[in-house]
Every structure is written in structure tokens, then in C-alpha cells.
Write an enzyme that holds these catalytic residues in place. Structure first.
Site, PDB file in Angstrom:
ATOM      1  N   GLY A  11       0.824  -1.199   0.000  1.00  0.00           N
ATOM      2  CA  GLY A  11       0.000   0.000   0.000  1.00  0.00           C
ATOM      3  C   GLY A  11       0.862   1.254   0.000  1.00  0.00           C
ATOM      4  O   GLY A  11       1.965   1.272   0.534  1.00  0.00           O
ATOM      5  N   ARG A  72       0.527  -4.824  -4.979  1.00  0.00           N
ATOM      6  CA  ARG A  72       0.717  -5.932  -4.034  1.00  0.00           C
ATOM      7  C   ARG A  72       1.104  -7.217  -4.773  1.00  0.00           C
ATOM      8  O   ARG A  72       0.797  -8.320  -4.341  1.00  0.00           O
ATOM      9  CB  ARG A  72      -0.553  -6.142  -3.209  1.00  0.00           C
ATOM     10  CG  ARG A  72      -0.922  -4.908  -2.372  1.00  0.00           C
ATOM     11  CD  ARG A  72      -2.074  -5.189  -1.427  1.00  0.00           C
ATOM     12  NE  ARG A  72      -2.518  -3.989  -0.743  1.00  0.00           N
ATOM     13  CZ  ARG A  72      -1.966  -3.493   0.356  1.00  0.00           C
ATOM     14  NH1 ARG A  72      -0.923  -4.108   0.879  1.00  0.00           N
ATOM     15  NH2 ARG A  72      -2.443  -2.396   0.923  1.00  0.00           N
ATOM     16  N   ASP A 104       5.129  -5.720   5.658  1.00  0.00           N
ATOM     17  CA  ASP A 104       5.514  -7.103   5.942  1.00  0.00           C
ATOM     18  C   ASP A 104       5.405  -8.012   4.730  1.00  0.00           C
ATOM     19  O   ASP A 104       6.217  -8.918   4.556  1.00  0.00           O
ATOM     20  CB  ASP A 104       4.708  -7.655   7.126  1.00  0.00           C
ATOM     21  CG  ASP A 104       3.210  -7.523   6.929  1.00  0.00           C
ATOM     22  OD1 ASP A 104       2.790  -6.941   5.906  1.00  0.00           O
ATOM     23  OD2 ASP A 104       2.452  -7.984   7.799  1.00  0.00           O
ATOM     24  N   THR A 126       4.882   1.256   6.584  1.00  0.00           N
ATOM     25  CA  THR A 126       3.497   0.825   6.753  1.00  0.00           C
ATOM     26  C   THR A 126       2.827   1.749   7.740  1.00  0.00           C
ATOM     27  O   THR A 126       3.367   1.992   8.824  1.00  0.00           O
ATOM     28  CB  THR A 126       3.381  -0.629   7.255  1.00  0.00           C
ATOM     29  OG1 THR A 126       2.033  -0.863   7.711  1.00  0.00           O
ATOM     30  CG2 THR A 126       4.330  -0.923   8.404  1.00  0.00           C
ATOM     31  N   ASP A 128       0.356   1.060   9.424  1.00  0.00           N
ATOM     32  CA  ASP A 128      -0.064   0.263  10.577  1.00  0.00           C
ATOM     33  C   ASP A 128       1.034   0.117  11.627  1.00  0.00           C
ATOM     34  O   ASP A 128       0.765  -0.295  12.757  1.00  0.00           O
ATOM     35  CB  ASP A 128      -0.509  -1.132  10.133  1.00  0.00           C
ATOM     36  CG  ASP A 128      -1.846  -1.118   9.408  1.00  0.00           C
ATOM     37  OD1 ASP A 128      -2.501  -0.061   9.398  1.00  0.00           O
ATOM     38  OD2 ASP A 128      -2.232  -2.155   8.850  1.00  0.00           O
ATOM     39  N   ASP A 130       3.332  -2.098  11.977  1.00  0.00           N
ATOM     40  CA  ASP A 130       3.355  -3.462  12.512  1.00  0.00           C
ATOM     41  C   ASP A 130       4.533  -4.303  12.031  1.00  0.00           C
ATOM     42  O   ASP A 130       4.491  -5.533  12.101  1.00  0.00           O
ATOM     43  CB  ASP A 130       2.045  -4.183  12.182  1.00  0.00           C
ATOM     44  CG  ASP A 130       1.739  -4.247  10.696  1.00  0.00           C
ATOM     45  OD1 ASP A 130       2.498  -3.642   9.903  1.00  0.00           O
ATOM     46  OD2 ASP A 130       0.740  -4.882  10.310  1.00  0.00           O
ATOM     47  N   ARG A 172      -5.518  -3.537  10.538  1.00  0.00           N
ATOM     48  CA  ARG A 172      -6.140  -4.858  10.432  1.00  0.00           C
ATOM     49  C   ARG A 172      -5.724  -5.783  11.555  1.00  0.00           C
ATOM     50  O   ARG A 172      -6.538  -6.550  12.072  1.00  0.00           O
ATOM     51  CB  ARG A 172      -5.777  -5.513   9.087  1.00  0.00           C
ATOM     52  CG  ARG A 172      -6.458  -4.906   7.893  1.00  0.00           C
ATOM     53  CD  ARG A 172      -5.959  -5.540   6.610  1.00  0.00           C
ATOM     54  NE  ARG A 172      -4.527  -5.285   6.425  1.00  0.00           N
ATOM     55  CZ  ARG A 172      -3.768  -5.888   5.512  1.00  0.00           C
ATOM     56  NH1 ARG A 172      -4.293  -6.802   4.728  1.00  0.00           N
ATOM     57  NH2 ARG A 172      -2.495  -5.590   5.394  1.00  0.00           N
TER      58      ARG A 172
END
Length: 357
Positions: A11, A72, A104, A126, A128, A130, A172
């Protein structure tokens, strides 16, 4: 003089262009040349690329998105065929190594390709946040600022109308954005994937606020948050057409439209209004969190990562990822960096929880 490749995968997020600029500028200082591949791994497989130089990377530190585009694409989706295509492009272009910026999924592919002998250096990005092995990833701080600004604005309308306002943000598997933005904006409740919630408990906390004459509430929920209620069911693919008005990636809907909308925010909105009778609305920030100009922190982090990745690549240190640890930029092995997802720091959540209710 050597030739190096650059690609951005997964993304998009603010700061990717700053990474590209930094990698290229560091390499140009030693008279190396660069090729940028379009659409992430797809560009490397299909040899879809462009030269990167001083002229077309100037000024990128302030621009959101990525001039190379992203996707992706799984570089090994075709098995050995995909690997052969990568090797053919690298050989045809005379590329010594490639800097790969991604989350990731993209970095996991880079780890696997390094094991197959493809020379790569990774940079974590990212929103996120993560990716393990680094304190922060490129894009996270900008996403938090965007979410915080939106929640600040929703605060005033919630207070004016005595409403419960649910704000769904990205995340997510990890609640970093929800917790950081909720803490910064004074949210009254934060729901994250790491801590499944009971809808009755959420409703009781809202009722308790009303009993204290606090007749509005802000609930920030990560998209991956889930309830422990046995009848809690995620909506089906056929239900996933968003109702309500849409502006710049944000979607707002009345809970009566929840049956035709996707996501935990709409489901929770429907349940809160049905169980409490409180006027409840939901705003899904969606992809607006990925867009726009990066904040200063991400511009600086992306630049530091880009320079460090270029230096690792120029020195032949492949199979590593740049990382921020205790304010220092370090190199970590890709396998170590991706050993496990980085869940939300529980102490950050507990700090935010002091202000719930």
C-alpha cells in the site's frame, strides 16, 4: 560505477518519495546510477522501469505517494518462473542490488528472494506500524496526524448534537493508529485488534458517561477490532458497498444504513444505537489516511532510512532492513525483522485507557 534498482511495494503511504530521493542522492554522490521499477515487484518482473536521476527526484521530500507507483504483486506467485523473470531483468539491466521499500508482505518477499541469491536491502514502511525490528515505519506518524485531525473535527459535531461518534481507522492486525490518534485527540474509548471487546461493555461505558452528564462520546476503533459476542458476524462481501456521503476517502453514514455497509465501525454503530438508544454515527477514514504530504517526522525518517539503505547496498550488505531503534538508524537482518508481527505496545494502550469514560 554500478547500477542499482529501487522499488516501492504494498500500500502507498506518505514518505515513499522521500525514500526514493534519499537513496538516489546518496548513490549519485559516488557516481552510481539508478533504475526505478514501476508498480513494485511487478515492474521488476516485467522490466517496466525508468532511470532515476537528480532531475526527476528533486523536491520529492515533500510529496506524498510514490512516483514509481506500487502494487501488491507477489514476485514468486509463478514459482520458479517468477524468480527467473526477476533474475533476467536484473541481468539485462546490469543491476548490482535493489532497495525495496514496503511492509511485511513486500519485505517478506524480499527476505525469501535474498535466500534465492537476489541482492536486496529493505526499508520498512506501513501506516499500521506493525513491522517488527523497528520502532517506527515510514508513514505511521502521518497517518496518526491525519486521524487525529479528523477526530478533532468530529469532536465538535459530536458535542453539538449529543451524539456517539464512532471513528474507524486502519489497522487490520495492530491498533497503533487507533491508540495513538485516540490518545492524541482525547477519545473516550479505543477498540483495537489486540483486545477483543464485548458490545455490552462498550454500551455500559457509554451509559456511564451519560449518567455523568457527558452526553457525547468519541469511540475510535481499528478496522481489525472484533467483539467477543457469539452472534458477532463480519458482513459478507455482498454487503460491502458503503452507504452515505463520501469525501476524500472518508465515508459517513447513519446506522440505519449499517446493513448495507462494511466494517466493524458500521456494525458497532448499529449495535450501540439499538442497545442504548443514543444517536450514533460512524465515520470511516479509509484511504484518506494514506494520502497527502508527509509530516516532518516521516520526511526525516524516510530520508535517514534511504541514506542508510543506500550505504548498506553500496557496501554489499544485503539481506538487511534499515530500522529505527532508540532514535538511531541500524541494520537488522530481514529474517529477524519479520520474525513476528509487531503488536500494539500494551503500556501505550493503558496510558490511553486512563482517560476513558
Amino acid at each position: 560505477m554500478a547500477t542499482f534498482g529501487v522499488l516501492t511495494g504494498g500500500g502507498d503511504c506518505p514518505g515513499l518519495n522521500a525514500v526514493i530521493r534519499a537513496v538516489v542522492r546518496r548513490g549519485l554522490a559516488d557516481n552510481h546510477s539508478f533504475i526505478g521499477f514501476h508498480g513494485g515487484w511487478r515492474g521488476l518482473r516485467e522490466d517496466d522501469c525508468q532511470p532515476l536521476d537528480l532531475a526527476n527526484t528533486a523536491g520529492l521530500v515533500t510529496r506524498g505517494g510514490t512516483i514509481l507507483g506500487t502494487s501488491r504483486t507477489d514476485p514468486l506467485a509463478s514459482g520458479a518462473g517468477g524468480l527467473d523473470e526477476l533474475r533476467e531483468t536484473i541481468a539485462r539491466r546490469g543491476i548490482q542490488a535493489v532497495v525495496v521499500t514496503g511492509g511485511d508482505g513486500t519485505l517478506g518477499a524480499a527476505r525469501d528472494l535474498c535466500r534465492e541469491g537476489i541482492p536486496l536491502v529493505g526499508i520498512p514502511k506501513t501506516i499500521d506500524n506493525d513491522v517488527s525490528g523497528t520502532d517506527f515505519s515510514v508513514g505511521f506518524q502521518t497517518a496518526v496526524q491525519i486521524a487525529t485531525d479528523a477526530i478533532d473535527r468530529l469532536h465538535t459535531t459530536a458535542e453539538s448534537h449529543n451524539r456517539v461518534m464512532i471513528v474507524e481507522v486502519m489497522g487490520r492486525h495492530a491498533g497503533w493508529i487507533a491508540t495513538a490518534a485516540g490518545l492524541a485527540s482525547g477519545a473516550d474509548m479505543i477498540l483495537v485488534p489486540e483486545r477483543p471487546f464485548a458490545v455490552d461493555d462498550v454500551c455500559e461505558q457509554l451509559r456511564a458517561r451519560h449518567r455523568k452528564s457527558r452526553n457525547f462520546s468519541i469511540v475510535v476503533v481499528a478496522e481489525g477490532a472484533r467483539a467477543t459476542d457469539p452472534d458477532w458476524q463480519p458482513l459478507t462481501e455482498s454487503d460491502q458497498h458503503l452507504a452515505g456521503d463520501s469525501l476524500a476517502g472518508a465515508t459517513t453514514s447513519h446506522p440505519r444504513s449499517a446493513a448495507t455497509a462494511s466494517g466493524v465501525g458500521f456494525k458497532l454503530c448499529e449495535q450501540i444505537e439499538a442497545r442504548t438508544g443514543f444517536d450514533t454515527k460512524v465515520t470511516v477514514l479509509g484511504h484518506v489516511q494514506r494520502g497527502g504530504t508527509p509530516v516532518a517526522f516521516d520526511r526525516i525518517l524516510a530520508t535517514r532510512f534511504g541514506v542508510a539503505a543506500a550505504e548498506a547496498m553500496l557496501s554489499g550488505r544485503y539481506g538487511c532492513m534499515t530500522a529505527l531503534r532508540d532514535e538511531r538508524i541500524v541494520e537488522v537482518d530481514l529474517a529477524e525483522a519479520l520474525a513476528q508481527p509487531k503488536a500494539l505496545d500494551p503500556t501505550l494502550y493503558e496510558t490511553a485507557a486512563v482517560f476513558f469514560g
